[in-house]
Design a protein around this motif. Structure first.
Motif, PDB file in Angstrom:
ATOM      1  N   ARG A   1       2.061   2.736  -3.482  1.00  0.00           N
ATOM      2  CA  ARG A   1       1.117   3.021  -4.573  1.00  0.00           C
ATOM      3  C   ARG A   1       1.298   4.446  -5.088  1.00  0.00           C
ATOM      4  NH1 ARG A   1      -3.405  -0.579  -3.958  1.00  0.00           N
ATOM      5  NH2 ARG A   1      -2.584  -2.430  -2.919  1.00  0.00           N
ATOM      6  N   ASP A  21      -8.620  -5.517  -1.762  1.00  0.00           N
ATOM      7  CA  ASP A  21      -7.936  -4.227  -1.776  1.00  0.00           C
ATOM      8  C   ASP A  21      -8.912  -3.117  -1.429  1.00  0.00           C
ATOM      9  OD1 ASP A  21      -6.008  -2.034  -2.731  1.00  0.00           O
ATOM     10  OD2 ASP A  21      -4.945  -3.831  -3.375  1.00  0.00           O
ATOM     11  N   TRP A  33       0.808  -1.218   0.000  1.00  0.00           N
ATOM     12  CA  TRP A  33       0.000   0.000   0.000  1.00  0.00           C
ATOM     13  C   TRP A  33       0.843   1.270   0.000  1.00  0.00           C
ATOM     14  CZ3 TRP A  33      -4.897   0.929  -1.133  1.00  0.00           C
ATOM     15  CH2 TRP A  33      -5.428   2.187  -0.821  1.00  0.00           C
ATOM     16  N   GLN A  80      -9.181   5.728  -2.253  1.00  0.00           N
ATOM     17  CA  GLN A  80      -9.852   4.490  -1.883  1.00  0.00           C
ATOM     18  C   GLN A  80     -11.233   4.432  -2.513  1.00  0.00           C
ATOM     19  OE1 GLN A  80      -9.950   3.224   2.208  1.00  0.00           O
ATOM     20  NE2 GLN A  80      -8.014   4.250   2.731  1.00  0.00           N
TER      21      GLN A  80
END
Length: 297
Positions: free
Chosen positions: A16, A181, A13, A240
């Motif tokens: 990214r 995810d 994470w 997200q």
């Protein structure tokens, strides 16, 4: 080495790439409304109480309440807040409750594939039969909606080893089956890539209410807490996707609809800070991002 699916690689994470949703939002929110029809006297189905031998009238009628009443109450609630929805549609609904599907069509909601019926599980079918299931569901949506669905959620989120390949082969652009995810990732298939868009197994009324026996107020609190924590998390700049999975035979019950209204009031008040969209809207925005932005690209 353990056996692996080979569909995607591990992407830490913190490594990214940052990007934004429309309006410079970092959190995208969508509602997945499951419209499901079940066979009478056979097959699978969620249970309010332990079912007896078929015909299991108690549980069949409880689920059927969702299509006859609960789904209409849920549409009223969505209209109250002008919220879009991604409808996860059993194609059997076109024969059983065409007026309900037409009401979502009139709202402009996205229609995504969700198999023929939730009385069956595609993961146990031979490959040709699974291909036929996908084809029949897809053809029904194309015939009634005038366009083929771009996204798929398997009944019971059940996949065979071939499912992603069969979906890409059938022209699907995204899947909701993989809840691994908090942001979209690209998956490998034999027919090209397939976008995995997060679909919740926690903020989902079936595991919460049917499996864990959570109260309606607990489920509403889960939605609000998940939303607020994600707003805190996206301050790191990484976007997200928050999905909320709803089934009308559950949240369409009056005592559950009221707490859900409270949760949606909270989310709706944050328009302008978050992007309230559909799963298809997430797909469309991902298509505009520079190559290499999404893991697996």
């Amino acid at each position: 080495m353990l056996p692996t699916h080979g569909r995607y690689d591990y992407h830490p994470w913190p490594t990214r790439r940052a990007y934004a949703w429309p309006g410079d939002a970092r959190l995208a929110v969508y509602l997945g409304v499951n419209l499901e029809h079940f066979a009478f006297g056979e097959g699978l189905g969620a249970e309010l109480a332990p079912g007896g031998p078929h015909p299991d009238v108690l549980n069949f009628a409880w689920r059927d309440y969702g299509n006859r009443v609960g789904a209409w109450r849920l549409i009223e609630l969505l209209d109250e807040f002008a919220l879009p929805a991604t409808v996860l549609l059993n194609s059997a609904m076109y024969d059983y409750a065409p007026a309900l599907v037409a009401a979502h069509r009139a709202r402009g909601d996205e229609i995504a594939g969700h198999g023929r019926t939730n009385s069956e599980r595609q993961s146990v079918l031979p490959e040709e039969e699974e291909r036929r299931l996908i084809a029949e569901s897809t053809a029904a949506i194309l015939r009634h909606e005038g366009r083929a669905p771009r996204g798929w959620l398997s009944p019971w989120i059940a996949e065979s080893h071939a499912t992603p390949d069969l979906l890409a082969e059938a022209g699907y652009a995204y899947t909701l089956n993989w809840c691994a995810d908090d942001a979209p990732i690209w998956m490998r298939t034999s027919s090209g890539r397939l976008l995995a868009i997060p679909y919740p197994q926690e903020i989902n009324d079936v595991p919460a209410i049917v499996a864990r026996k959570d109260a309606a107020s607990q489920f509403a609190d889960m939605i609000v807490d998940d939303f607020e924590e994600r707003l805190r998390q996206v301050r790191d700049g990484l976007p997200q996707v928050m999905g909320i999975a709803l089934h009308p035979y559950l949240v369409g019950q009056p005592h559950r609809l009221r707490p859900l209204r409270r949760a949606l009031t909270h989310l709706s008040a944050c328009r302008g800070v978050v992007w309230i969209t559909t799963a298809g809207g997430v797909l469309d925005h991902v298509a505009t991002l520079p190559p290499g932005t999404i893991p697996g690209d």
